[in-house]
Design an enzyme around this catalytic site. Sequence first.
Site, PDB file in Angstrom:
ATOM      1  N   GLY A   1     -18.567   0.177 -20.652  1.00  0.00           N
ATOM      2  CA  GLY A   1     -17.662  -0.352 -21.779  1.00  0.00           C
ATOM      3  C   GLY A   1     -16.553  -1.544 -21.385  1.00  0.00           C
TER       4      GLY A   1
ATOM      5  N   GLY B   1      -7.067   6.364 -27.245  1.00  0.00           N
ATOM      6  CA  GLY B   1      -8.149   7.165 -26.157  1.00  0.00           C
ATOM      7  C   GLY B   1      -7.536   7.768 -25.029  1.00  0.00           C
TER       8      GLY B   1
ATOM      9  CB  SER C   1     -18.079   2.359 -27.389  1.00  0.00           C
ATOM     10  OG  SER C   1     -19.422   2.436 -28.001  1.00  0.00           O
TER      11      SER C   1
ATOM     12  CG  HIS D   1     -26.275  13.355 -25.647  1.00  0.00           C
ATOM     13  ND1 HIS D   1     -25.428  14.249 -25.256  1.00  0.00           N
ATOM     14  CD2 HIS D   1     -26.369  13.353 -26.960  1.00  0.00           C
ATOM     15  CE1 HIS D   1     -24.994  14.648 -26.368  1.00  0.00           C
ATOM     16  NE2 HIS D   1     -25.791  14.245 -27.232  1.00  0.00           N
TER      17      HIS D   1
ATOM     18  CG  HIS E   1     -21.927   1.144 -23.768  1.00  0.00           C
ATOM     19  ND1 HIS E   1     -20.700   1.558 -24.673  1.00  0.00           N
ATOM     20  CD2 HIS E   1     -21.583  -0.319 -23.440  1.00  0.00           C
ATOM     21  CE1 HIS E   1     -20.039   0.578 -24.695  1.00  0.00           C
ATOM     22  NE2 HIS E   1     -20.414  -0.568 -23.884  1.00  0.00           N
ATOM     23  N   GLY E   2     -25.523   0.425 -24.878  1.00  0.00           N
ATOM     24  CA  GLY E   2     -26.262  -0.671 -25.609  1.00  0.00           C
ATOM     25  C   GLY E   2     -26.491  -0.336 -27.144  1.00  0.00           C
ATOM     26  CB  ILE E   3     -28.787   1.870 -29.023  1.00  0.00           C
ATOM     27  CG1 ILE E   3     -28.350   3.113 -28.324  1.00  0.00           C
ATOM     28  CG2 ILE E   3     -30.129   1.348 -28.829  1.00  0.00           C
ATOM     29  CD1 ILE E   3     -29.374   4.200 -28.680  1.00  0.00           C
ATOM     30  N   GLY E   4     -25.288   1.611 -29.074  1.00  0.00           N
ATOM     31  CA  GLY E   4     -23.941   1.833 -29.636  1.00  0.00           C
ATOM     32  C   GLY E   4     -23.414   0.628 -30.329  1.00  0.00           C
TER      33      GLY E   4
HETATM   34  P1  ADP Z   1     -20.405   7.522 -25.152  1.00  0.00           P
HETATM   35  O1  ADP Z   1     -19.499   7.693 -24.094  1.00  0.00           O
HETATM   36  O2  ADP Z   1     -19.625   8.433 -26.250  1.00  0.00           O
HETATM   37  O3  ADP Z   1     -21.695   7.873 -24.669  1.00  0.00           O
HETATM   38  P2  ADP Z   1     -20.478   4.985 -25.021  1.00  0.00           P
HETATM   39  O4  ADP Z   1     -21.464   4.963 -23.945  1.00  0.00           O
HETATM   40  O5  ADP Z   1     -20.996   3.810 -26.267  1.00  0.00           O
HETATM   41  O6  ADP Z   1     -20.047   6.109 -25.704  1.00  0.00           O
HETATM   42  O7  ADP Z   1     -19.237   4.071 -24.635  1.00  0.00           O
HETATM   43  C1  ADP Z   1     -19.097   4.495 -23.301  1.00  0.00           C
HETATM   44  C2  ADP Z   1     -17.608   3.830 -22.864  1.00  0.00           C
HETATM   45  O8  ADP Z   1     -16.563   4.095 -23.673  1.00  0.00           O
HETATM   46  C3  ADP Z   1     -17.130   3.789 -21.612  1.00  0.00           C
HETATM   47  O9  ADP Z   1     -17.814   2.982 -20.526  1.00  0.00           O
HETATM   48  C4  ADP Z   1     -15.688   3.395 -21.683  1.00  0.00           C
HETATM   49  O10 ADP Z   1     -15.629   2.035 -21.084  1.00  0.00           O
HETATM   50  C5  ADP Z   1     -15.238   3.739 -22.712  1.00  0.00           C
HETATM   51  N1  ADP Z   1     -14.440   4.970 -22.786  1.00  0.00           N
HETATM   52  C6  ADP Z   1     -14.817   6.239 -22.702  1.00  0.00           C
HETATM   53  N2  ADP Z   1     -13.531   6.992 -22.756  1.00  0.00           N
HETATM   54  C7  ADP Z   1     -12.680   5.970 -23.143  1.00  0.00           C
HETATM   55  C8  ADP Z   1     -11.304   6.307 -23.304  1.00  0.00           C
HETATM   56  N3  ADP Z   1     -10.624   7.252 -23.512  1.00  0.00           N
HETATM   57  N4  ADP Z   1     -10.579   5.100 -23.896  1.00  0.00           N
HETATM   58  C9  ADP Z   1     -11.102   4.167 -23.722  1.00  0.00           C
HETATM   59  N5  ADP Z   1     -12.314   3.746 -23.636  1.00  0.00           N
HETATM   60  C10 ADP Z   1     -13.133   4.606 -23.155  1.00  0.00           C
HETATM   61 MG    MG Z   2     -22.795   6.441 -23.667  1.00  0.00          MG
END
Ligand code: ADP
Ligand code: MG
Length: 574
Positions: A555, A483, A442, A217, A398-401
């Site tokens: 996040g 989490g 997220s 990714h 993270h933005g698109i999600g």
């Molecule tokens: P991914 O990590 O699956 O790519 P995103 O990019 O949408 O998902 O989200 C990332 C965000 O998720 C991180 O910046 C962080 O703030 C949050 N995050 C990751 N792990 C945890 C956790 N265990 N508890 C709370 N927030 C978390």
């Molecule tokens: Mg991400």
Amino acid sequence: MTRLFDDPDDFAADSAAGFVAASARWVRPATGGVVRSTRGAEPTVAVVIGGGSGHYPAFSGLVGPGLAHGAVMGNLFASPSAHQVHAVATAAHEGRGVLLSYGNYAGDVLHFSQAQERLRTAGIDCRTVTVTDDISSAPPAERRNRRGIAGDLVVFKIAGAAAEEGLSLDEVERVAVLANERTRSLGVAFGGCTLPGAAEPLFTVPEGRMAVGLGIHGEPGIDEVDVPTATGLAELFVSSLLAEVPDGIDVAGARVVPILNGLGSVKYEELYVVYAAVDRLLAEAGIAVVSPEVGEFCTSFDMAGASLTLLWLDDELERLWHASCDTAAYRRGAVDGRIVVEGAAVSSEEEVAIGPATDASRRAATVVGRSLDAMASMLDAEADELGRIDRIAGDGDHGIGMQRGSRAAAAAAAKAVAAGGGARTALQHAGDAWADKGGGTSGAIWGEMLVALGAALGDDVDVDASAVGAGVARMKDAVMAFGKATVGDKTMIDAIVPFSDRLGTRLAAGDDLVTAWAEAAETATSAARATADLTARLGRARAHGDKSLGTPDPGAISFALITHTVHDILKGDD
Ligand code: ADP
Ligand code: MG
């Protein structure tokens, strides 16, 4: 670059529909993904695999006799939701238990674990084996934290073959664990991939350079070097993987399956040039090469890159690796005696009903609906920047999600409000939709937060300032329990905890909700910014902790932005 699509937002679903239409010999559609279109004479353990879309043939192309029983198909590069995993696993279950197997990514772990709990509650024996073959994603001492890449094929194939032999769930789990322990991979990339409709690649590699260990990714690699010759790449692959031989194996005389995997735009002839050198180098090390594979097994759209996987065989693994299987993308030998099963496997799970609600709770639900609408607009505007921050140490999604999740949540809340739902119902529907459509870590976290906040607010009580303060505190506790992150791990928890604490303190001191919320939003913003000074210990950014130093957690930043958006709504409502 992906050129062919209709609505880019529907790309994953449209592609899944085409796959199903073209692959009825192996699969039929199910809620959340696909399941086999045939069954054997006797029921077996069901092997259910999955993850985000964008990695074909992982995961749907590996469903069929001798391999997986079902694949859960998330959105592009986003984990499927717990609801999707549960629906596919329920449809695939033949009465002898379920093995869930998927690459080890934080979002997938959250959603699949939640689904596992729900399956167990429903009386279905369910186990999990995550794939952790990518040696670049954590040091040997932390092997359990590594990501899964092309080694997926090995673990799924071995587990599927064991299930086909009629083995028990205990045994299927045991061989899947063994297969994962004996599988190691390393990947490289020369260029990133561009998601459908996106103006720019999700990530890039400088011209003439090769990122070593770059994730599927776009998770940052461990090194960057000039693009080597094909033989040079084979030398890097083989020497790195021979430095990581599983315990108890003598290299000289070992029997090994090499899998040379193209990530998207490195073509077969190129791979064969690399393979010629891989084969020679393995032989020079005294290794007996067994039925090698060269092709595409786990891709990343049009990413230019390749990976080498080595499976270190023992007699049992060799028998299972060679067993027959028949799937859209991977076939071996002949599989017969199959019985065709017709029709889609649609989840019978009821939507959460719209229960009775008091007028006060309905009014609160309209505030929830307007807040989610405003959040979705704000996140539309901020998506690029959030993606940029996530790209530095994470995977850039993270933005698109957040965009997809908040849009779906706003739509679901609007429907619930129109149907007369109270605050709990509106937040429950919104949270489920966010988890379903947002995907990723997220998505799971925001889904959990909204549902927890809703449970605290209820459908039948006045939603006053103290109820909101208590609800936010409950939401914070729920998401920490879910989490398992604590303050200092560099996640959104670093913004949520100070936000909740400050809100509670100001309300207790007698501030009205709007004033207290404004103060708490400021606290969340400075706390989110302060995460720049932290090193990530959890989530996708963990493997590259130091890379994230100097950049705040995406996040935490999006959470702080959201608190300000909600403040604007609360203020307007006053
Ligand atoms: P991914 O990590 O699956 O790519 P995103 O990019 O949408 O998902 O989200 C990332 C965000 O998720 C991180 O910046 C962080 O703030 C949050 N995050 C990751 N792990 C945890 C956790 N265990 N508890 C709370 N927030 C978390
Ligand atoms: Mg991400």
